[in-house]
Design a protein around this motif. Structure first.
Motif: not given
Length: 213
Positions: A3-4, A24-28, A56-58
């Motif tokens: 997963e991104a 990945d450059g998108a709004v979840l 989150a990862d960051a």
């Protein structure tokens, strides 16, 4: 397939309280509310409403300029979550975020100015051009000086109402930062240290600065 990595964005520098989860450059997912001074009460619940509790990862947080209290609330939350989750935290400027959103919304714009509410009768001003680059340093100016600095540029932000009172026929656009728009920021705009960017000198001075020591 892995997963991104997810990025939690925290935006509290103005009257808006806004959070978003990016990958990945998108709004979840995002949450955005006009809270005035209620950031401390709404921020953590809003993060909790995101998928996975916002985990989150960051973390990316608005470091200012803007509301002194709002900026500090966002930074405190970002640092606390970063420690708890064991993830990195970096900052971005509220002015760059608004500029990125303004340029994306109007492809005809080649340059613009961002004007945010400041303090003591002043506004925060910075000028930008396409692609997102600043063409002048951040300044805290009185409205008349800010107006003179526009040099024909359209202006957007929470402080444009102060300029509207001084002249007619200006291209002024009311806007508040939105966390989800961080997806528009280039890498060089999301690497500020997670500490306040006040945009003006402190009101309080040391004894030495006041000539008393």
């Amino acid at each position: 397939m892995a997963e991104a990595p997810r990025l939690l964005v925290i935006e509290t520098a103005t009257a808006a309280c806004s959070v978003a989860l990016l990958a990945d450059g998108a709004v979840l997912a995002e949450r955005h509310e006009l809270v005035g001074r209620g950031h401390a009460e709404r921020l953590v619940p809003m993060i909790g409403e995101l998928p996975g509790g916002g985990r989150a990862d960051a973390i990316l947080v608005d470091v200012g300029p803007g509301s002194f209290t709002g900026v500090r609330v966002g930074l405190a939350a970002a640092r606390g979550l970063a420690i708890g989750w064991g993830v990195p935290v970096q900052g971005y400027s509220s002015l760059a975020l608004l500029a990125a959103a303004g340029l994306a919304a109007d492809p005809a714009l080649e340059r613009l100015s961002v004007v945010l509410e400041g303090g003591h009768g002043e506004v925060f001003v910075q000028h930008f051009a396409r692609p997102l680059v600043d063409t002048a340093p951040l300044a805290s100016l009185r409205p008349d000086a800010a107006l003179a600095s526009l040099d024909g540029r359209p202006a957007l932000g929470s402080g444009v109402r102060h300029l509207a009172a001084l002249a007619e026929g200006l291209d002024l656009r009311e806007a508040l930062p939105r966390a989800a728009d961080a997806v528009l920021l280039p890498p060089e705009c999301i690497n500020l240290p997670p500490r306040p960017l006040y945009g003006r000198g402190p009101d309080a001075k040391t004894l030495a600065e006041r000539g008393l020591a």
